[in-house]
Design a protein around this motif. Structure first.
Motif, PDB file in Angstrom:
ATOM      1  N   ALA A 265       0.838  -1.212   0.000  1.00  0.00           N
ATOM      2  CA  ALA A 265       0.000   0.000   0.000  1.00  0.00           C
ATOM      3  C   ALA A 265       0.867   1.253   0.000  1.00  0.00           C
ATOM      4  N   ILE A 266       1.968   1.180   0.777  1.00  0.00           N
ATOM      5  CA  ILE A 266       2.881   2.325   0.810  1.00  0.00           C
ATOM      6  C   ILE A 266       3.512   2.536  -0.561  1.00  0.00           C
ATOM      7  N   ILE A 267       3.923   1.439  -1.210  1.00  0.00           N
ATOM      8  CA  ILE A 267       4.543   1.545  -2.536  1.00  0.00           C
ATOM      9  C   ILE A 267       3.559   2.137  -3.543  1.00  0.00           C
ATOM     10  N   MET A 268       2.295   1.673  -3.509  1.00  0.00           N
ATOM     11  CA  MET A 268       1.308   2.182  -4.462  1.00  0.00           C
ATOM     12  C   MET A 268       1.042   3.669  -4.222  1.00  0.00           C
ATOM     13  N   ALA A 269       0.936   4.040  -2.938  1.00  0.00           N
ATOM     14  CA  ALA A 269       0.700   5.458  -2.638  1.00  0.00           C
ATOM     15  C   ALA A 269       1.894   6.306  -3.066  1.00  0.00           C
ATOM     16  N   SER A 270       3.103   5.784  -2.803  1.00  0.00           N
ATOM     17  CA  SER A 270       4.298   6.528  -3.186  1.00  0.00           C
ATOM     18  C   SER A 270       4.409   6.636  -4.701  1.00  0.00           C
ATOM     19  N   ALA A 271       4.029   5.552  -5.416  1.00  0.00           N
ATOM     20  CA  ALA A 271       4.090   5.580  -6.873  1.00  0.00           C
ATOM     21  C   ALA A 271       3.120   6.612  -7.448  1.00  0.00           C
ATOM     22  N   GLN A 272       1.895   6.681  -6.875  1.00  0.00           N
ATOM     23  CA  GLN A 272       0.919   7.675  -7.344  1.00  0.00           C
ATOM     24  C   GLN A 272       1.422   9.103  -7.110  1.00  0.00           C
ATOM     25  N   ARG A 273       2.008   9.290  -5.905  1.00  0.00           N
ATOM     26  CA  ARG A 273       2.536  10.620  -5.607  1.00  0.00           C
ATOM     27  C   ARG A 273       3.719  10.944  -6.513  1.00  0.00           C
TER      28      ARG A 273
ATOM     29  N   GLY B 180       5.041  15.240 -12.874  1.00  0.00           N
ATOM     30  CA  GLY B 180       4.356  16.225 -13.726  1.00  0.00           C
ATOM     31  C   GLY B 180       4.639  17.656 -13.296  1.00  0.00           C
ATOM     32  N   ARG B 181       4.869  17.850 -12.021  1.00  0.00           N
ATOM     33  CA  ARG B 181       5.154  19.185 -11.495  1.00  0.00           C
ATOM     34  C   ARG B 181       6.653  19.500 -11.536  1.00  0.00           C
ATOM     35  N   GLN B 182       7.470  18.556 -11.943  1.00  0.00           N
ATOM     36  CA  GLN B 182       8.918  18.737 -11.986  1.00  0.00           C
ATOM     37  C   GLN B 182       9.495  19.012 -10.600  1.00  0.00           C
ATOM     38  N   ASN B 183       8.875  18.392  -9.555  1.00  0.00           N
ATOM     39  CA  ASN B 183       9.344  18.564  -8.161  1.00  0.00           C
ATOM     40  C   ASN B 183      10.322  17.427  -7.862  1.00  0.00           C
ATOM     41  N   LEU B 184      11.598  17.714  -8.127  1.00  0.00           N
ATOM     42  CA  LEU B 184      12.596  16.640  -8.017  1.00  0.00           C
ATOM     43  C   LEU B 184      12.849  16.202  -6.574  1.00  0.00           C
ATOM     44  N   ASP B 185      12.735  17.112  -5.629  1.00  0.00           N
ATOM     45  CA  ASP B 185      12.945  16.729  -4.222  1.00  0.00           C
ATOM     46  C   ASP B 185      11.907  15.699  -3.774  1.00  0.00           C
ATOM     47  N   GLN B 186      10.644  15.943  -4.114  1.00  0.00           N
ATOM     48  CA  GLN B 186       9.604  14.998  -3.744  1.00  0.00           C
ATOM     49  C   GLN B 186       9.742  13.683  -4.521  1.00  0.00           C
ATOM     50  N   VAL B 187      10.195  13.783  -5.769  1.00  0.00           N
ATOM     51  CA  VAL B 187      10.413  12.565  -6.556  1.00  0.00           C
ATOM     52  C   VAL B 187      11.479  11.689  -5.901  1.00  0.00           C
ATOM     53  N   GLN B 188      12.581  12.317  -5.464  1.00  0.00           N
ATOM     54  CA  GLN B 188      13.644  11.542  -4.800  1.00  0.00           C
ATOM     55  C   GLN B 188      13.158  10.935  -3.497  1.00  0.00           C
TER      56      GLN B 188
ATOM     57  N   CYS C  38      10.052  10.107  -2.698  1.00  0.00           N
ATOM     58  CA  CYS C  38       9.144   8.984  -3.000  1.00  0.00           C
ATOM     59  C   CYS C  38       9.928   7.760  -3.487  1.00  0.00           C
ATOM     60  N   THR C  39      10.962   8.017  -4.274  1.00  0.00           N
ATOM     61  CA  THR C  39      11.769   6.900  -4.772  1.00  0.00           C
ATOM     62  C   THR C  39      12.459   6.167  -3.625  1.00  0.00           C
ATOM     63  N   GLN C  40      13.025   6.913  -2.679  1.00  0.00           N
ATOM     64  CA  GLN C  40      13.696   6.289  -1.532  1.00  0.00           C
ATOM     65  C   GLN C  40      12.703   5.497  -0.680  1.00  0.00           C
TER      66      GLN C  40
END
Length: 478
Positions: free
Chosen positions: A271-279, A285-293, A295-297
């Protein structure tokens, strides 16, 4: 047969004659008692009344010197003995003659009545007289000895003749048979050749029939022995297959009991992985690289958690018998098993305390020890799941060249009537359908293969199992 019949007839006639003599002697003894009662009681009563010591002793000496009387006692009206006279030559208690008859002594007790006219008789004491049948037996034995000596000499001579004949025609062949059977036993009940007495040809007799029957029986035994050996090997193979199947079933049954917790351990990270993947999709799409990193971690860490649970499941579900031994940290082993048991412990509201040294290393079969610890924790959870404040402690300590891992739960211990059987295969205290009864017996065998032991601590106020293992590397046992 003739010797036995002759001896039997002589013995019977001798016994009859001795019995008649014995009855006659007993009749004479009864007459002596009657004479004593008729002639001695009245004057002895007067002497006791007048305390005439000399006269009393004279009467008593006369009694013990008469016939087969051996002891006489004069006592007062309270039963306390005043005079006791014994025949000095009489053998004391335990003489071997006394074993020949049921009652070796005859005892009579008489009232000592003082007659004073016109007053009624007055009891002034008692006279107890003992007579021995031993003297009678002795006299009869002297007669019997002469008869038996003559009969014994005759029997001995005839027996020696018969024995010589029997030795020549029977005994030496029976000894040969005995030696053959002993050799048959020493060879593991396997015969190399048939029994042969090497007798001269002639008309078959009982010995020939015995040899023939023995050879037939031994041949049948050899055949059955071979068949039983084949059946035993087949049975052992089948039992080994069933044992391995039972161990695997017990292992899978324990995992099945944990299935709910295991599913939860995987579903939550998913569930955490799915939520993180959606986020992650939104942030890209917003080009927010900090949040992308970030979520990836989170996805990577959660994936590691799932991999850890799956890896623990693989260890617990496979047969670790042939797994090579490696060196590993005890803390790592505990963490992997906790990954499987954690959800069940949490849902049961059990307070878990782990107290282990961080630097302890073991050289062992990690898969098998994981299964042992899993069994101990699973049993502890099942035993205390209905308590109000359940707890489990996992404590490790060094003891010289050994390491002891203790699993303690808040239960009140196992009753002594069950403690002796708790390690037996298929013995369980769980409800029907909740256990196979193989967990502890398998765990004990694993500990033994590692040169250690698994014990229930009877001195603990709570339920405590101690897993003892050697710290030094040791050769893997089969």
């Amino acid at each position: 047969m003739i010797l036995a019949t002759s001896t039997l007839i002589t013995t019977v006639l001798t016994c009859i004659n001795l019995y008649l003599d014995y009855r006659s002697e007993l009749g004479l003894l009864e007459n002596a008692f009657h004479q004593l009662e008729r002639l001695t009681l009245n004057p002895l009563s007067a002497a006791v009344w007048s305390f005439d010591d000399g006269q009393i002793r004279k009467f008593l000496d006369g009694i013990v010197a008469t016939g087969d009387f051996i002891e006489v006692t004069v006592s007062d009206i309270d039963g306390s003995p005043l005079y006791i006279m014994q025949r000095p030559s009489h053998p004391g208690p335990g003489a071997w003659w006394e074993t020949l008859i049921t009652e070796p002594k005859v005892t009579r007790r008489y009232n000592l009545n003082l007659q004073q006219n016109p007053e009624p008789p007055r009891i002034v004491g008692f006279l107890t007289v003992k007579a021995s049948k031993i003297n009678i037996i002795e006299r009869l034995m002297e007669k019997l000895q002469v008869i038996f000596i003559m009969q014994g000499i005759k029997t001995l001579l005839i027996s020696l003749i018969i024995l010589a004949i029997f030795q020549s025609y029977v005994t030496r062949h029976l000894v040969h048979v005995a030696h053959y059977l002993e050799s048959y036993r020493k060879n593991g009940f396997r015969s190399g050749q048939n029994l042969d007495l090497k007798r001269r040809p002639g008309k078959p007799d009982e010995l020939d029939s015995l040899v023939t029957s023995l050879n037939i029986v031994i041949s049948e035994l050899d055949r059955h022995h071979e068949q039983n050996a084949q059946r035993l090997q087949a049975t052992e193979r089948e039992l080994e297959t069933q044992r391995i199947s039972a161990i695997q079933s017990a292992r899978l049954a324990s995992l099945g009991e944990m299935a709910g917790g295991i599913a939860h351990e995987i579903n939550n990270p998913l569930a955490i992985i799915m939520a993180s993947a959606q986020r992650l999709s939104r942030e890209l799409g917003r080009q927010n690289l900090d949040q992308v990193q970030r979520c990836t971690q989170q996805i990577l860490a959660t994936g590691d958690r799932i991999a850890q649970v799956v890896n623990s499941l693989r260890k617990l579900s496979r047969d670790g018998t042939n797994t090579p031994r490696t060196q590993f940290r005890v803390r790592q082993l505990i963490d992997e098993v906790m990954g499987i048991c954690e959800e069940k412990i949490r849902r049961a509201g059990i307070n878990l305390v782990v107290d282990l040294p961080e630097d302890v290393m073991l050289y062992a079969n990690e898969v098998e020890l994981s299964q042992v610890l899993f069994n101990l924790l699973s049993n502890a959870c099942d035993a205390i799941d209905k308590q109000e404040q359940p707890w489990i402690q996992v404590i490790g300590r060094r003891e010289g060249d050994r390491f002891t891992l203790s699993v303690i739960d808040s239960g009140s211990g196992i009753p002594p009537t069950l403690a002796d059987r708790i390690m037996e295969p298929f013995f369980t205290t769980k409800d029907l359908g909740k256990g196979t009864g193989l967990g502890l017996s398998i765990s004990l065998s694993i500990a033994k293969r590692h040169g250690g032991d698994l014990r229930l601590d009877p001195a603990s106020s709570h339920t405590k199992f101690d897993l003892q293992l050697p710290l030094r590397p040791m050769q893997q046992q089969a």
